[in-house]
Design a protein around this motif. Structure first.
Motif, mmCIF file in Angstrom:
data_model
loop_
_atom_site.group_PDB
_atom_site.id
_atom_site.type_symbol
_atom_site.label_atom_id
_atom_site.label_comp_id
_atom_site.label_asym_id
_atom_site.label_seq_id
_atom_site.Cartn_x
_atom_site.Cartn_y
_atom_site.Cartn_z
ATOM 1 N N UNK A 1 -3.311 1.156 0.313
ATOM 2 C CA UNK A 1 -3.926 2.486 0.270
ATOM 3 C C UNK A 1 -3.778 3.149 -1.089
ATOM 4 N N UNK A 2 -2.619 3.000 -1.734
ATOM 5 C CA UNK A 2 -2.360 3.707 -2.988
ATOM 6 C C UNK A 2 -2.502 2.818 -4.223
ATOM 7 N N UNK A 3 -2.531 1.512 -4.043
ATOM 8 C CA UNK A 3 -2.546 0.612 -5.205
ATOM 9 C C UNK A 3 -3.758 -0.300 -5.223
ATOM 10 N N UNK A 4 -3.880 -1.164 -4.236
ATOM 11 C CA UNK A 4 -4.895 -2.213 -4.272
ATOM 12 C C UNK A 4 -6.316 -1.673 -4.189
ATOM 13 N N UNK B 1 -7.218 1.221 -5.538
ATOM 14 C CA UNK B 1 -7.296 2.271 -6.551
ATOM 15 C C UNK B 1 -8.267 1.934 -7.680
ATOM 16 N N UNK B 2 -8.347 2.859 -8.635
ATOM 17 C CA UNK B 2 -9.294 2.728 -9.744
ATOM 18 C C UNK B 2 -9.024 1.515 -10.619
ATOM 19 N N UNK B 3 -7.754 1.097 -10.718
ATOM 20 C CA UNK B 3 -7.412 -0.017 -11.605
ATOM 21 C C UNK B 3 -8.076 -1.326 -11.179
ATOM 22 N N UNK B 4 -8.504 -1.402 -9.932
ATOM 23 C CA UNK B 4 -9.085 -2.638 -9.413
ATOM 24 C C UNK B 4 -10.606 -2.562 -9.286
ATOM 25 N N UNK B 5 -11.225 -1.748 -10.114
ATOM 26 C CA UNK B 5 -12.674 -1.681 -10.135
ATOM 27 C C UNK B 5 -13.256 -0.512 -9.368
ATOM 28 N N UNK B 6 -12.423 0.423 -8.963
ATOM 29 C CA UNK B 6 -12.917 1.584 -8.229
ATOM 30 C C UNK B 6 -12.689 1.429 -6.730
ATOM 31 N N UNK B 7 -12.532 2.571 -6.076
ATOM 32 C CA UNK B 7 -12.195 2.557 -4.648
ATOM 33 C C UNK B 7 -13.263 1.877 -3.806
ATOM 34 N N UNK C 1 -15.548 -0.531 -4.549
ATOM 35 C CA UNK C 1 -15.560 -1.981 -4.678
ATOM 36 C C UNK C 1 -14.296 -2.592 -4.083
ATOM 37 N N UNK C 2 -13.146 -2.000 -4.400
ATOM 38 C CA UNK C 2 -11.878 -2.551 -3.922
ATOM 39 C C UNK C 2 -11.793 -2.501 -2.400
ATOM 40 N N UNK C 3 -12.229 -1.388 -1.823
ATOM 41 C CA UNK C 3 -12.177 -1.253 -0.374
ATOM 42 C C UNK C 3 -13.114 -2.247 0.299
ATOM 43 N N UNK C 4 -14.300 -2.411 -0.259
ATOM 44 C CA UNK C 4 -15.260 -3.358 0.309
ATOM 45 C C UNK C 4 -14.722 -4.791 0.248
ATOM 46 N N UNK D 1 -2.338 -4.608 -12.116
ATOM 47 C CA UNK D 1 -3.378 -3.588 -11.973
ATOM 48 C C UNK D 1 -4.593 -3.848 -12.854
ATOM 49 N N UNK D 2 -5.381 -4.815 -12.445
ATOM 50 C CA UNK D 2 -6.596 -5.150 -13.181
ATOM 51 C C UNK D 2 -7.609 -5.712 -12.194
ATOM 52 N N UNK D 3 -8.865 -5.453 -12.456
ATOM 53 C CA UNK D 3 -9.931 -5.866 -11.544
ATOM 54 C C UNK D 3 -9.914 -7.375 -11.275
ATOM 55 N N UNK D 4 -9.469 -8.146 -12.244
ATOM 56 C CA UNK D 4 -9.458 -9.602 -12.077
ATOM 57 C C UNK D 4 -8.448 -10.057 -11.022
ATOM 58 N N UNK D 5 -7.520 -9.184 -10.654
ATOM 59 C CA UNK D 5 -6.515 -9.521 -9.642
ATOM 60 C C UNK D 5 -6.887 -8.999 -8.251
ATOM 61 N N UNK D 6 -8.032 -8.338 -8.131
ATOM 62 C CA UNK D 6 -8.406 -7.730 -6.853
ATOM 63 C C UNK D 6 -8.529 -8.771 -5.742
ATOM 64 N N UNK D 7 -9.303 -9.816 -5.982
ATOM 65 C CA UNK D 7 -9.515 -10.817 -4.941
ATOM 66 C C UNK D 7 -8.203 -11.503 -4.565
ATOM 67 N N UNK D 8 -7.379 -11.782 -5.564
ATOM 68 C CA UNK D 8 -6.079 -12.396 -5.311
ATOM 69 C C UNK D 8 -5.231 -11.515 -4.387
#
Length: 442
Positions: free
Chosen positions: A49-52, A54-60, A62-65, A118-125
């Motif tokens: 909710x507060x990290x994964x 968040x904005x650091x992962x490409x915006x709420x 995209x990250x939530x989806x 905290x980078x978009x490239x780590x979102x999927x991981x």
């Protein structure tokens, strides 16, 4: 070709057995206490909710989806694997072994979240780690729920199940408070940890992994391994599905009320889950809560839910689980309906806490209902089906919640979607024949 026992009725329950010792009951409940770190800290309030997301992962958005997609895949995996995993542990007599193995995998996946930078490239991981953690947590839960029947009798199953649920709620509170005070709130947390490079939340993952590990050990030491079923042949993984379908066919033919309960409980359990999923969203968006208010309410709500689950266990053993579930669902419909027409923080505090009071008993008694129906030697398989049916309709409450918001034009009216699911589950439950008090239905 493998020969199976005749597709007659399920084997009758064994005679009354000796209840588990207090040490075994406490050890069993501690697994729920420890598992709360994954549910409350990692997936509900802190890490996702507060990290994964968040904005650091490409915006709420995209990250939530991305997270939602990963969780949908995990739900499908759970529905596919849970009943067969439970069945195979029943037959092999390795229920405790697989509880330990699956819990260890959850610990490893949770700890691996430390490496999600905290980078978009780590979102999927990160999303894959959380989703995989859900799969193995549910598989562990199948064996954990089945183990309830090893330490309880038909006269004590309600109280012991309620104690487990209460331990889960309270464990979540303690874990959240430790994380908040030691890492989230201060600018410099314990061991000099700061928010630089997302280290605060990455440290939360390590804490959660350690919390799960420590509190999962007692159950593995205190409760003996389940006995293998000598009447069932060893079969391969894919052959297990043949046996599973045979089990479902026997249920439909000889104990259709168990099938009806699986369906009704899947629906109302989805409504119960939605209360926690969307409660904080409604508090902020419709009742004026701030971030700090939400955390305080989350703590209070978990305390109330724990009290409800613990006290309802006694009513479960006295009046049966169906009476507790029906009463709880009616209470949820009344208190949830009140929030449709009342405004302000005070209204949400009052009726929101009443909702929490009834959620715990409904969850606990749904588990004991299944436990009272499960024949000895097939507890894991039945609880696997219980997990599968729950996942099969897990889209229902979220979809209706969103649809009602679109139809009526305001977030508050999403409550109607949740109430609709609870009402449908209640109506489907009413004609289900409950097992006689203190006895098995089979």
């Amino acid at each position: 070709m493998t020969e199976y026992p005749p597709a007659a009725a399920f084997p009758p329950q064994a005679p009354a057995k000796t209840p588990g010792t207090p040490r075994q009951v406490i050890a069993w409940s501690l697994w729920d206490w420890g598992g709360a770190a994954f549910n409350a800290v990692m997936t509900t309030f802190i890490f996702t909710a507060l990290y994964l997301t968040g904005d650091a992962f490409g915006g709420a958005d995209k990250a939530t989806a991305t997270l939602a997609f990963a969780m949908s895949v995990s739900g499908f995996a759970i529905a596919l694997l849970a009943p067969v995993a439970g069945q195979r542990s029943d037959h092999s007599g390795r229920r405790k072994l697989w509880l330990g193995v699956n819990t260890a995998i959850v610990v490893a996946l949770t700890a691996a979240c430390f490496f999600v930078q905290p980078h978009e490239s780590y979102l999927l991981f990160g999303c894959m780690l959380i989703a995989a953690g859900h799969v193995f947590f549910e598989l562990a839960g199948v064996n954990y729920n089945a183990m309830l029947l090893q330490i309880s009798t038909k006269k004590t199953i309600g109280r012991i199940s309620g104690l487990g649920w209460a331990a889960g709620y309270l464990g979540g509170i303690v874990a959240l408070l430790i994380v908040y005070v030691a890492l989230i709130k201060p600018e410099v947390g314990v061991f000099g940890i700061t928010s630089a490079d997302g280290m605060t939340y990455r440290a939360v993952a390590l804490f959660s992994a350690a919390w799960i590990l420590v509190f999962s050990i007692p159950v593995l030491l205190a409760i003996p391994e389940s006995a293998p079923d000598p009447n069932m042949p060893k079969v391969g993984f894919f052959q297990s599905y043949r046996e599973l379908f045979r089990t479902i066919a026997v249920l439909w033919k000889q104990d259709r009320h168990t099938v009806y309960f699986l369906i009704s409980s899947a629906i109302f359990r989805d409504g119960l889950a939605a209360i926690f999923t969307f409660g904080a969203v409604l508090a902020v968006g419709s009742f004026g809560f701030k971030t700090g208010d939400v955390l305080i309410f989350a703590i209070a709500g978990n305390v109330v839910a724990a009290v409800g689950a613990l006290s309802a266990g006694f009513f479960d053993d006295k009046f049966g689980p169906k009476a507790v579930i029906v009463t709880s669902l009616v209470g949820l419909l009344v208190s949830g309906g009140a929030l449709l027409f009342l405004d302000g923080k005070n209204a949400f505090w009052l009726f929101g806490l009443i909702l929490c009071l009834f959620v715990g008993p409904a969850q606990s008694s749904a588990r004991t209902f299944m436990g009272r129906l499960a024949p000895e030697g097939q507890e894991g398989e039945l609880f696997g089906l219980y997990a599968t049916t729950g996942r099969a309709v897990s889209f229902l409450a979220p979809q209706l919640f969103g649809l009602c918001i679109i139809i009526f034009g305001a977030q508050r009216w999403g409550i109607i979607g949740i109430l609709t699911v609870l009402l449908l589950g209640l109506l489907l439950l009413l004609p289900v024949k409950a097992p006689p008090h203190g006895k098995s239905a089979l």
